[in-house]
Design an enzyme around this catalytic site. Structure first.
Site, PDB file in Angstrom:
ATOM      1  N   LEU A  18      44.402  70.784  22.333  1.00 30.84           N
ATOM      2  CA  LEU A  18      44.430  71.920  21.390  1.00 30.84           C
ATOM      3  C   LEU A  18      45.807  72.594  21.312  1.00 30.84           C
ATOM      4  O   LEU A  18      45.905  73.767  20.986  1.00 30.84           O
ATOM      5  CB  LEU A  18      43.343  72.948  21.733  1.00 30.84           C
ATOM      6  CG  LEU A  18      41.905  72.418  21.724  1.00 30.84           C
ATOM      7  CD1 LEU A  18      40.922  73.526  22.110  1.00 30.84           C
ATOM      8  CD2 LEU A  18      41.538  71.844  20.355  1.00 30.84           C
ATOM      9  N   THR A  33      48.255  71.788  19.145  1.00 34.63           N
ATOM     10  CA  THR A  33      48.446  72.056  17.709  1.00 34.63           C
ATOM     11  C   THR A  33      47.150  71.812  16.933  1.00 34.63           C
ATOM     12  O   THR A  33      47.103  72.042  15.730  1.00 34.63           O
ATOM     13  CB  THR A  33      49.572  71.178  17.099  1.00 34.63           C
ATOM     14  OG1 THR A  33      49.276  69.799  17.356  1.00 34.63           O
ATOM     15  CG2 THR A  33      50.930  71.526  17.679  1.00 34.63           C
ATOM     16  N   ALA A  74      49.953  63.564  19.745  1.00 38.83           N
ATOM     17  CA  ALA A  74      51.409  63.433  19.885  1.00 38.83           C
ATOM     18  C   ALA A  74      52.073  64.790  19.729  1.00 38.83           C
ATOM     19  O   ALA A  74      51.480  65.727  19.176  1.00 38.83           O
ATOM     20  CB  ALA A  74      51.962  62.483  18.816  1.00 38.83           C
ATOM     21  N   TYR A 128      62.119  62.398  18.223  1.00 39.09           N
ATOM     22  CA  TYR A 128      60.744  62.115  17.783  1.00 39.09           C
ATOM     23  C   TYR A 128      60.644  60.665  17.301  1.00 39.09           C
ATOM     24  O   TYR A 128      59.699  59.943  17.658  1.00 39.09           O
ATOM     25  CB  TYR A 128      60.343  63.086  16.661  1.00 39.09           C
ATOM     26  CG  TYR A 128      59.041  62.739  15.979  1.00 39.09           C
ATOM     27  CD1 TYR A 128      57.815  62.934  16.609  1.00 39.09           C
ATOM     28  CD2 TYR A 128      59.030  62.202  14.681  1.00 39.09           C
ATOM     29  CE1 TYR A 128      56.619  62.613  15.973  1.00 39.09           C
ATOM     30  CE2 TYR A 128      57.839  61.875  14.048  1.00 39.09           C
ATOM     31  CZ  TYR A 128      56.640  62.083  14.696  1.00 39.09           C
ATOM     32  OH  TYR A 128      55.453  61.750  14.078  1.00 39.09           O
ATOM     33  N   ASN A 165      54.849  60.314   4.469  1.00 39.65           N
ATOM     34  CA  ASN A 165      54.543  61.749   4.607  1.00 39.65           C
ATOM     35  C   ASN A 165      53.084  62.001   4.246  1.00 39.65           C
ATOM     36  O   ASN A 165      52.708  61.843   3.085  1.00 39.65           O
ATOM     37  CB  ASN A 165      55.429  62.585   3.674  1.00 39.65           C
ATOM     38  CG  ASN A 165      56.869  62.545   4.110  1.00 39.65           C
ATOM     39  OD1 ASN A 165      57.565  61.551   3.909  1.00 39.65           O
ATOM     40  ND2 ASN A 165      57.327  63.598   4.743  1.00 39.65           N
ATOM     41  N   ILE A 211      54.257  69.959   1.770  1.00 44.25           N
ATOM     42  CA  ILE A 211      53.231  70.312   0.777  1.00 44.25           C
ATOM     43  C   ILE A 211      52.395  71.498   1.262  1.00 44.25           C
ATOM     44  O   ILE A 211      52.145  72.446   0.507  1.00 44.25           O
ATOM     45  CB  ILE A 211      52.354  69.085   0.437  1.00 44.25           C
ATOM     46  CG1 ILE A 211      53.201  68.096  -0.383  1.00 44.25           C
ATOM     47  CG2 ILE A 211      51.063  69.479  -0.293  1.00 44.25           C
ATOM     48  CD1 ILE A 211      52.525  66.799  -0.734  1.00 44.25           C
ATOM     49  N   PHE A 215      65.442  72.859   0.516  1.00 46.30           N
ATOM     50  CA  PHE A 215      66.716  72.542   1.161  1.00 46.30           C
ATOM     51  C   PHE A 215      67.337  71.356   0.425  1.00 46.30           C
ATOM     52  O   PHE A 215      66.707  70.326   0.254  1.00 46.30           O
ATOM     53  CB  PHE A 215      66.512  72.234   2.648  1.00 46.30           C
ATOM     54  CG  PHE A 215      66.069  73.450   3.411  1.00 46.30           C
ATOM     55  CD1 PHE A 215      66.995  74.404   3.816  1.00 46.30           C
ATOM     56  CD2 PHE A 215      64.718  73.673   3.685  1.00 46.30           C
ATOM     57  CE1 PHE A 215      66.591  75.556   4.500  1.00 46.30           C
ATOM     58  CE2 PHE A 215      64.303  74.813   4.362  1.00 46.30           C
ATOM     59  CZ  PHE A 215      65.240  75.757   4.763  1.00 46.30           C
ATOM     60  N   ARG A 265      60.411  61.524  -1.642  1.00 44.95           N
ATOM     61  CA  ARG A 265      59.491  61.262  -0.533  1.00 44.95           C
ATOM     62  C   ARG A 265      58.284  60.492  -1.055  1.00 44.95           C
ATOM     63  O   ARG A 265      57.929  60.571  -2.225  1.00 44.95           O
ATOM     64  CB  ARG A 265      58.993  62.577   0.094  1.00 44.95           C
ATOM     65  CG  ARG A 265      60.068  63.378   0.824  1.00 44.95           C
ATOM     66  CD  ARG A 265      60.537  62.709   2.103  1.00 44.95           C
ATOM     67  NE  ARG A 265      61.610  63.426   2.768  1.00 44.95           N
ATOM     68  CZ  ARG A 265      62.922  63.263   2.518  1.00 44.95           C
ATOM     69  NH1 ARG A 265      63.314  62.403   1.595  1.00 44.95           N
ATOM     70  NH2 ARG A 265      63.820  63.932   3.189  1.00 44.95           N
ATOM     71  N   ARG A 316      69.528  70.279   4.925  1.00 46.59           N
ATOM     72  CA  ARG A 316      69.553  70.313   6.391  1.00 46.59           C
ATOM     73  C   ARG A 316      70.176  69.029   6.933  1.00 46.59           C
ATOM     74  O   ARG A 316      69.991  67.946   6.373  1.00 46.59           O
ATOM     75  CB  ARG A 316      68.127  70.473   6.930  1.00 46.59           C
ATOM     76  CG  ARG A 316      67.610  71.879   6.684  1.00 46.59           C
ATOM     77  CD  ARG A 316      66.229  72.044   7.201  1.00 46.59           C
ATOM     78  NE  ARG A 316      65.286  71.171   6.486  1.00 46.59           N
ATOM     79  CZ  ARG A 316      63.978  71.329   6.517  1.00 46.59           C
ATOM     80  NH1 ARG A 316      63.447  72.287   7.226  1.00 46.59           N
ATOM     81  NH2 ARG A 316      63.182  70.535   5.853  1.00 46.59           N
TER      82      ARG A 316
HETATM   83  N1  LIG Z   1      51.462  64.262   9.406  1.00 49.27           N
HETATM   84  C1  LIG Z   1      52.314  63.300   9.069  1.00 49.27           C
HETATM   85  O1  LIG Z   1      52.931  63.321   7.994  1.00 49.27           O
HETATM   86  C2  LIG Z   1      52.543  62.130  10.013  1.00 49.27           C
HETATM   87  C3  LIG Z   1      53.446  61.135   9.600  1.00 49.27           C
HETATM   88  C4  LIG Z   1      53.669  60.058  10.452  1.00 49.27           C
HETATM   89  C5  LIG Z   1      52.986  59.958  11.647  1.00 49.27           C
HETATM   90  N2  LIG Z   1      52.135  60.933  12.040  1.00 49.27           N
HETATM   91  C6  LIG Z   1      51.435  60.785  13.329  1.00 49.27           C
HETATM   92  O2  LIG Z   1      50.060  61.008  13.143  1.00 49.27           O
HETATM   93  C7  LIG Z   1      49.484  61.561  14.325  1.00 49.27           C
HETATM   94  C8  LIG Z   1      48.688  62.810  13.985  1.00 49.27           C
HETATM   95  O3  LIG Z   1      49.573  63.780  13.447  1.00 49.27           O
HETATM   96  P1  LIG Z   1      49.074  65.089  12.701  1.00 49.27           P
HETATM   97  O4  LIG Z   1      49.951  65.304  11.539  1.00 49.27           O
HETATM   98  O5  LIG Z   1      47.606  65.042  12.517  1.00 49.27           O
HETATM   99  O6  LIG Z   1      49.477  66.211  13.770  1.00 49.27           O
HETATM  100  P2  LIG Z   1      48.612  67.337  14.503  1.00 49.27           P
HETATM  101  O7  LIG Z   1      49.588  68.157  15.291  1.00 49.27           O
HETATM  102  O8  LIG Z   1      47.734  68.038  13.557  1.00 49.27           O
HETATM  103  O9  LIG Z   1      47.717  66.463  15.487  1.00 49.27           O
HETATM  104  C9  LIG Z   1      48.109  66.091  16.797  1.00 49.27           C
HETATM  105  C10 LIG Z   1      46.953  66.415  17.731  1.00 49.27           C
HETATM  106  O10 LIG Z   1      47.307  65.971  19.051  1.00 49.27           O
HETATM  107  C11 LIG Z   1      46.973  66.998  19.977  1.00 49.27           C
HETATM  108  N3  LIG Z   1      47.894  66.873  21.114  1.00 49.27           N
HETATM  109  C12 LIG Z   1      49.235  67.073  21.126  1.00 49.27           C
HETATM  110  N4  LIG Z   1      49.721  66.839  22.353  1.00 49.27           N
HETATM  111  C13 LIG Z   1      48.672  66.479  23.137  1.00 49.27           C
HETATM  112  C14 LIG Z   1      48.535  66.127  24.502  1.00 49.27           C
HETATM  113  N5  LIG Z   1      49.592  66.113  25.325  1.00 49.27           N
HETATM  114  N6  LIG Z   1      47.309  65.806  24.978  1.00 49.27           N
HETATM  115  C15 LIG Z   1      46.216  65.850  24.162  1.00 49.27           C
HETATM  116  N7  LIG Z   1      46.296  66.177  22.856  1.00 49.27           N
HETATM  117  C16 LIG Z   1      47.495  66.486  22.352  1.00 49.27           C
HETATM  118  C17 LIG Z   1      47.172  68.302  19.225  1.00 49.27           C
HETATM  119  O11 LIG Z   1      46.467  69.399  19.782  1.00 49.27           O
HETATM  120  C18 LIG Z   1      46.657  67.908  17.834  1.00 49.27           C
HETATM  121  O12 LIG Z   1      45.274  68.151  17.717  1.00 49.27           O
HETATM  122  C19 LIG Z   1      50.651  61.799  15.285  1.00 49.27           C
HETATM  123  O13 LIG Z   1      50.690  60.725  16.208  1.00 49.27           O
HETATM  124  C20 LIG Z   1      51.880  61.783  14.386  1.00 49.27           C
HETATM  125  O14 LIG Z   1      53.024  61.361  15.085  1.00 49.27           O
HETATM  126  C21 LIG Z   1      51.890  62.028  11.244  1.00 49.27           C
END
Ligand SMILES: NC(=O)c1ccc[n+]([C@@H]2O[C@H](COP(=O)([O-])OP(=O)(O)OC[C@H]3O[C@@H](n4cnc5c(N)ncnc54)[C@H](O)[C@@H]3O)[C@@H](O)[C@H]2O)c1
Length: 310
Positions: free
Chosen positions: A34, A36, A75, A141, A170, A185, A201, A208, A265
């Site tokens: 939890l 994020t 992540a 990252y 994205n 967005i 920016f 994208r 940026r």
């Molecule tokens: N959103 C995008 O545009 C995007 C693009 C490319 C890749 N990703 C990948 O998709 C995945 C999900 O991303 P998202 O956008 O839903 O982000 P998000 O932050 O909403 O989801 C990540 C979740 O992981 C949990 N978390 C973080 N660190 C943790 C830990 N140490 N232990 C347990 N839980 C943990 C957070 O609480 C969260 O619920 C990620 O791996 C991200 O790298 C996302």
């Protein structure tokens, strides 16, 4: 029926994946700390373990739940935070993934589906970017999303763990966080709803490739259900400029948007578009949501939240 463990299942993309798995009758467990993610996102029909993926107790989850498939989405997802604190970033994204893989080995998990990112490519040498494009990340990252790909492939060849690596462009849609460094967005939509100034920016001509979250969900579901080892871009294979995006947002929100432009940026990529042909051919996946439809759904979601919180 599968037993599926979703890490990050309280987050933006993960919670939609969990909803879809539950709806199709799979047995689902979530590991999320939890950091994020949000409790409100957690599907009540899933078993929830509030836990860090880097913890030693993760073994207990595997022991109790015995997943067939792990969908690994947890992540540290913030590029800026990875620059500020690369140690924490690598601990969650690299060490955390290896911790999961060790448990996959120990408990004979059949398949892992890993959420990777366009960030692994770095500056595009040409567009659209195919999976064979060099991986030269320009942020910590990007590195911490790329290194686990190699661990996964090596675990796969040593221990017969099937894998699918999905590299998203994205992603946008309902439940995306707009606080901090959320997706552009969700930030713009929340600016619109709060009558705040939209800041672009650069000159807004950067492009994208925006993919709707439900298309990312369908890619994960297909991957969880097949035995194909591989790495696939999950994208629309088309891109729009930020200025074009604002035009569509003006239409779906029915509000006048007058952005201000600030200096680009450092490290921002000018043009980005991922080739999705491999996913179409091998996974038989294709994106179904046109940008305007996805944006309308997303606007309606934030709008109803906004109205209810007033
Ligand atoms: N959103 C995008 O545009 C995007 C693009 C490319 C890749 N990703 C990948 O998709 C995945 C999900 O991303 P998202 O956008 O839903 O982000 P998000 O932050 O909403 O989801 C990540 C979740 O992981 C949990 N978390 C973080 N660190 C943790 C830990 N140490 N232990 C347990 N839980 C943990 C957070 O609480 C969260 O619920 C990620 O791996 C991200 O790298 C996302």
């Amino acid at each position: 029926m599968l037993r599926v463990l979703v890490t990050g299942g309280a987050g933006f993309i993960g919670s939609h994946v969990v909803d879809s798995l539950v709806e199709s009758g799979q047995t689902v467990a979530i590991v999320d700390n939890l950091s994020t993610g949000y409790k409100e996102n957690i599907n009540k029909k899933a078993v929830f373990f509030e836990m860090d993926i880097t913890s030693i107790e993760l073994t207990n989850v595997f022991e109790v739940f015995r997943p067939d498939v792990v969908i690994h989405m947890a992540a540290q997802v913030n590029v800026n935070r990875s620059i500020i604190d690369p140690i924490k970033d690598q601990k969650i994204n690299i060490y955390g993934t290896v911790n999961i893989l060790e448990n996959c080995k120990k408990f004979a998990v059949k398949k892992i589906v890993y959420s990777s990112s366009a960030a692994v490519y770095g500056y595009p040498k040409s567009n659209p970017i195919g999976e064979c494009h060099d991986t030269e990340p320009i942020s910590f990252y990007g590195i911490s999303k790329m290194v686990p790909e190699n661990y996964i492939k090596t675990y796969s060849s040593l221990y017969n763990l099937k894998y699918t690596i999905l590299r998203y462009s994205n992603v946008y849609g309902p439940r995306q966080d707009f606080l901090g460094e959320g997706g552009v967005i969700s930030i713009f939509l929340n600016n619109i709803l709060r009558n705040e100034q939209i800041v672009v920016f650069g000159n807004g001509k950067q492009t994208r490739d925006f993919i709707y979250v439900h298309d990312v969900v369908s890619a994960n579901i297909i991957a969880a259900n097949n035995d194909i080892n591989g790495t696939f871009n999950i994208s629309t294979n088309s891109s729009i400029t930020i200025n074009q995006l604002l035009d569509i947002l003006e239409k779906v929100s029915n509000r006048k948007i007058s952005p201000i432009y600030k200096e680009a940026r450092k490290g921002d990529i000018e043009k980005s578009c991922l080739d999705n042909q491999n996913a179409k051919n091998s996974l038989k996946w294709s994106p179904k949501f046109e940008l305007e439809m996805g944006l309308q759904n997303t606007f309606d979601y934030y709008h109803s939240l906004f109205i209810n919180r007033k």
